[in-house]
Scaffold this motif. Structure first.
Motif, PDB file in Angstrom:
ATOM      1  N   PHE A  11       0.853  -1.181   0.000  1.00  0.00           N
ATOM      2  CA  PHE A  11       0.000   0.000   0.000  1.00  0.00           C
ATOM      3  C   PHE A  11       0.892   1.235   0.000  1.00  0.00           C
ATOM      4  O   PHE A  11       1.658   1.474   0.947  1.00  0.00           O
ATOM      5  N   ALA A  40      -2.998   0.265  -8.723  1.00  0.00           N
ATOM      6  CA  ALA A  40      -3.985   1.296  -8.422  1.00  0.00           C
ATOM      7  C   ALA A  40      -3.268   2.461  -7.768  1.00  0.00           C
ATOM      8  O   ALA A  40      -2.088   2.344  -7.412  1.00  0.00           O
ATOM      9  N   GLU A  42      -3.590   3.350  -4.911  1.00  0.00           N
ATOM     10  CA  GLU A  42      -3.256   3.001  -3.532  1.00  0.00           C
ATOM     11  C   GLU A  42      -2.143   1.965  -3.423  1.00  0.00           C
ATOM     12  O   GLU A  42      -1.748   1.608  -2.310  1.00  0.00           O
ATOM     13  N   LYS A  91      -6.705  -0.840 -11.573  1.00  0.00           N
ATOM     14  CA  LYS A  91      -7.882  -0.942 -10.723  1.00  0.00           C
ATOM     15  C   LYS A  91      -8.089   0.334  -9.911  1.00  0.00           C
ATOM     16  O   LYS A  91      -7.159   1.116  -9.720  1.00  0.00           O
ATOM     17  N   ARG A  92      -9.303   0.508  -9.396  1.00  0.00           N
ATOM     18  CA  ARG A  92      -9.550   1.596  -8.446  1.00  0.00           C
ATOM     19  C   ARG A  92      -8.921   1.276  -7.093  1.00  0.00           C
ATOM     20  O   ARG A  92      -8.450   2.169  -6.387  1.00  0.00           O
ATOM     21  N   GLU A  93      -8.950  -0.016  -6.711  1.00  0.00           N
ATOM     22  CA  GLU A  93      -8.369  -0.470  -5.455  1.00  0.00           C
ATOM     23  C   GLU A  93      -7.599  -1.757  -5.718  1.00  0.00           C
ATOM     24  O   GLU A  93      -8.007  -2.558  -6.566  1.00  0.00           O
ATOM     25  N   THR A  96     -10.551  -4.749  -3.221  1.00  0.00           N
ATOM     26  CA  THR A  96     -11.770  -3.946  -3.318  1.00  0.00           C
ATOM     27  C   THR A  96     -12.637  -4.058  -2.084  1.00  0.00           C
ATOM     28  O   THR A  96     -13.200  -5.113  -1.796  1.00  0.00           O
ATOM     29  N   HIS A 103      -7.199   4.681   3.955  1.00  0.00           N
ATOM     30  CA  HIS A 103      -5.803   4.732   3.541  1.00  0.00           C
ATOM     31  C   HIS A 103      -4.976   3.740   4.354  1.00  0.00           C
ATOM     32  O   HIS A 103      -4.453   4.068   5.427  1.00  0.00           O
ATOM     33  N   LYS A 188      -6.150  -3.480   5.074  1.00  0.00           N
ATOM     34  CA  LYS A 188      -7.274  -2.607   4.752  1.00  0.00           C
ATOM     35  C   LYS A 188      -8.399  -2.751   5.776  1.00  0.00           C
ATOM     36  O   LYS A 188      -9.056  -1.767   6.136  1.00  0.00           O
TER      37      LYS A 188
END
Length: 309
Positions: A11, A40, A42, A91-93, A96, A103, A188
């Protein structure tokens, strides 16, 4: 064992993640590496496999970026290539959850290394939560761990909301320990719990894979096998390949007992999905399985195998 399998994640803020995709794909493909990497904003997540020297080159390349210098990775071995092709996806995350502004790079809970994990989860004041999906938990978990019975990680926040209410397993609990396969969902999920006001939140550093790799079986509190997202299907202590297989129709991990069921048909149905597919779907599955068997007779891999309907 000919192929080194590396499960990796980090991350970290990667503003230019889209521009990283093609060079990373080319670098892996040129070295005969297969698997999937997710990029992503992140961070990065994925599992790749290849010859040991090739995997080492990819890890070194990733860590040459100062943002990825502390990249986490776990190693195991496979007799055959556990993936069919190389993919690098945007990807967005990287895992997911579907909740904005979580964060994990800055909000994650406290790491607990495998050597100290047993003491934490044996503490009666600790609530132990398996944050993996239900089908993963079904084949193995830690003693006395709570199974949220989620079908996907996106359901986890709702489970936390419900269980935080009066009478729930998280109601009034200060100390929560969570674990997952390789550590990424743990980071996460602990970040999410901290955002919800939980103070003492812990997660297993390196995940179940690191625990099984480093903790001797005679000292282990792990029960069963650990599901992995490749053709090995499951691993046990010492990361030895387990005895589960995939149902090619629903991707559920199958035990020897499942395969002995009268409704099991290799590549077509299993006790978990019997009666849930149409005749047209089952006809496609049988044709696919026929091609798999023909490829096997020719001692070739059937590259076109699909793992979901």
């Amino acid at each position: 064992m000919n192929y080194l399998v590396a499960a990796l994640y980090r991350f970290v803020h990667l503003k230019d993640y889209a521009a990283m995709r093609q060079p990373l794909y080319d670098f892996c493909s040129e070295r005969g590496i297969t698997g999937t990497l997710l990029l992503a904003e992140e961070g990065i997540n994925g599992t790749i496999a290849g010859k040991p020297e090739a995997i080492r080159e990819v890890l070194a390349r990733l860590r040459s970026d100062e943002r990825l210098a502390l990249l986490e990775h776990k190693e195991s071995w496979a007799a055959e290539q556990p993936f069919y092709r190389m993919k690098v996806k945007l990807k967005r995350e990287i895992v997911t959850m579907g909740v904005p502004n979580i964060h994990a790079a800055t909000m994650a809970g406290t790491y607990v290394d495998p050597q100290h994990w047993n003491a934490l989860i044996e503490d009666p004041d600790t609530v132990v939560v398996d944050v993996r999906n239900d089908y993963e938990v079904a084949i193995g978990t830690f003693a006395n761990a709570i199974n949220p019975k989620t079908a996907s990680f996106t359901e986890f926040p709702e489970w936390v909301r419900q269980q935080s209410q009066e009478g729930g397993v998280l109601d009034g609990k200060r100390k929560v320990a969570m674990f997952c396969t390789g550590g990424i969902r743990c980071e996460k999920s602990t970040a999410y719990l901290r955002s919800q006001g939980f103070d003492e939140v812990f997660h297993l550093q390196g995940g179940i894979l690191k625990y099984l790799e480093t903790v001797p079986a005679e000292q282990s509190l792990w029960q069963g096998q650990c599901f992995v997202f490749d053709e090995r299907v499951s691993v046990g202590h010492g990361l030895e390949q387990g005895d589960f297989s995939f149902c090619r129709a629903c991707r559920y991990p199958l035990s020897e007992q499942d395969r002995a069921s009268p409704v099991y048909e290799d590549g077509v149905s299993c006790p978990h999905c019997h009666g849930k597919h149409t005749e047209a779907q089952m006809a496609r599955f049988r044709e696919r399985q026929k091609q798999v068997e023909l490829a096997r007779q020719r001692k070739q891999r059937h590259i076109g195998v699909r793992l979901t309907p």
